[in-house]
Design a protein around this motif. Sequence first.
Motif, PDB file in Angstrom:
ATOM      1  N   SER A 228       0.829  -1.196   0.000  1.00 38.84           N
ATOM      2  CA  SER A 228       0.000   0.000   0.000  1.00 38.84           C
ATOM      3  C   SER A 228       0.863   1.244   0.000  1.00 38.84           C
ATOM      4  CB  SER A 228      -0.906  -0.001   1.243  1.00 38.84           C
ATOM      5  OG  SER A 228      -2.035   0.808   1.047  1.00 38.84           O
ATOM      6  N   ASN A 229       0.297   2.336  -0.521  1.00 39.20           N
ATOM      7  CA  ASN A 229       0.913   3.662  -0.431  1.00 39.20           C
ATOM      8  C   ASN A 229       0.319   4.368   0.785  1.00 39.20           C
ATOM      9  OD1 ASN A 229       2.373   3.772  -3.132  1.00 39.20           O
ATOM     10  ND2 ASN A 229       0.292   3.390  -3.837  1.00 39.20           N
ATOM     11  N   PHE A 230       1.176   4.884   1.656  1.00 41.15           N
ATOM     12  CA  PHE A 230       0.715   5.563   2.864  1.00 41.15           C
ATOM     13  C   PHE A 230       1.126   7.027   2.853  1.00 41.15           C
ATOM     14  CE2 PHE A 230       1.193   1.129   4.338  1.00 41.15           C
ATOM     15  CZ  PHE A 230      -0.087   0.918   4.833  1.00 41.15           C
ATOM     16  N   MET A 231       0.253   7.850   3.397  1.00 43.13           N
ATOM     17  CA  MET A 231       0.594   9.272   3.619  1.00 43.13           C
ATOM     18  C   MET A 231      -0.326   9.827   4.698  1.00 43.13           C
ATOM     19  SD  MET A 231      -0.980  10.780   0.043  1.00 43.13           S
ATOM     20  CE  MET A 231      -0.597   9.297  -0.901  1.00 43.13           C
ATOM     21  N   GLU A 232       0.204  10.710   5.502  1.00 40.59           N
ATOM     22  CA  GLU A 232      -0.618  11.352   6.520  1.00 40.59           C
ATOM     23  C   GLU A 232      -1.372  12.523   5.907  1.00 40.59           C
ATOM     24  OE1 GLU A 232       1.155  12.402  10.208  1.00 40.59           O
ATOM     25  OE2 GLU A 232       1.825  10.357  10.656  1.00 40.59           O
ATOM     26  N   ALA A 233      -2.560  12.773   6.441  1.00 42.44           N
ATOM     27  CA  ALA A 233      -3.398  13.845   5.903  1.00 42.44           C
ATOM     28  C   ALA A 233      -4.222  14.467   7.022  1.00 42.44           C
ATOM     29  CB  ALA A 233      -4.313  13.298   4.803  1.00 42.44           C
ATOM     30  N   LYS A 234      -4.717  15.677   6.745  1.00 39.83           N
ATOM     31  CA  LYS A 234      -5.583  16.378   7.700  1.00 39.83           C
ATOM     32  C   LYS A 234      -6.971  16.526   7.102  1.00 39.83           C
ATOM     33  CE  LYS A 234      -5.800  20.548  10.576  1.00 39.83           C
ATOM     34  NZ  LYS A 234      -5.123  21.800  10.954  1.00 39.83           N
ATOM     35  N   VAL A 235      -7.974  16.189   7.869  1.00 34.24           N
ATOM     36  CA  VAL A 235      -9.356  16.268   7.392  1.00 34.24           C
ATOM     37  C   VAL A 235      -9.777  17.734   7.314  1.00 34.24           C
ATOM     38  CG1 VAL A 235     -11.749  15.626   7.862  1.00 34.24           C
ATOM     39  CG2 VAL A 235      -9.894  14.030   8.405  1.00 34.24           C
TER      40      VAL A 235
END
Length: 378
Positions: free
Chosen positions: A260-267
């Motif tokens: 999988s490709n992972f990245m952090e994000a903000k809603v």
Amino acid sequence: MLTVESLKKSYDDTTRRSSRRSSGQGTRVYAVGGVDFEVHAGELFTLLGPSGCGKTTTLRAVAGLERPTEGRVTLGGTVLFDSAHGINVHANRRGLGMVFQSYAIWPHLSVFKNVSFPLEVMPRAKRPGRKEIQERVEHALDVTELGAYTSRPATKLSGGQQQRLALARALVTRPELMLLDEPLSNLDAKLRETMRFELKRLQRELNLTAIYVTHDQAEALVMSSRIAVMNKGRVEQIGKPREIYTKPATRFVAEFIGTSNFMEAKVVSVSGSEVRVDTAQGRLVARGVEVAPAVGATVLISIRPECVDLSRERRGNVPNEWAGTVLTRAFMGDVVDHIVGVGDLEIHNRSNPNLSIAPGTEVHFSVAPDKVILVPLD
């Protein structure tokens, strides 16, 4: 059919003797740290996880080959183990069939005698007659496609045939529950793939209820009715194969099952089941989110490589489209893997082998909103 409740198995940590002597207290290490699951009649339930996660210890506890530290195991209306009431039914009285990783066939016996042996050593009151033993052995050999080898020495069978012989020997006792401990791990890759479908065929045709232990993700996805993904002695997620793959509950599950490709994000916004998030590389839209996070929350984005749609041209009319540069590619036979650079991020794409883009090429890729998975941060 089978219920496992709050199962724990601990051992003394012998690597910390000096600290125990100084403190006067023992240190307990939990191989299984509180496992709960239920196996329904007619399903193949898989315990999946890396080495040391506790899956085999859990299976051996169900079999009666390990005595748990705590918990309760019931099969139908029978309690097999209950730490609170001091119940622990011996392994040979649990009526379970087991297939080991090593097959454990008897080399000095013929194929027929290997299968008939469990019936012949039953207590006299329960032992079938000679005619019934003959019929049951022949049926077990027929369903495992070994009927033509009844008189052959067991050591003269191929690896796949020996695996089926071990299965026939377990089937002949007509157990309520089958336990299979990585039975295909000693086979070569091609034979292992064939045997996955053979085992699944037998399980469905005979309506077997089975617990299957493996570390092989592909094996679990192909064969299982449901999967329990284990990590560090605990169950991270239980679900059907498609659910486990497409909706991982934790980062561990998303990483262990496939890639999988992972990245952090903000809603940044939530509208029903649609969630918009901002990442360091740009905005993404996720749809079909069952439990929407709060606006402002930090989440982990997971995107499977096969869900990344790669193109040399910008389409402009699709959501979640980003520009990048192909860093490298690898021909895998049935697929081509591309690694695409987007700023400091590397996106893994898996495409049909007809699409092969040279490194250094500027590309555009997009991800359908329903393929953007929001995973809770650990």
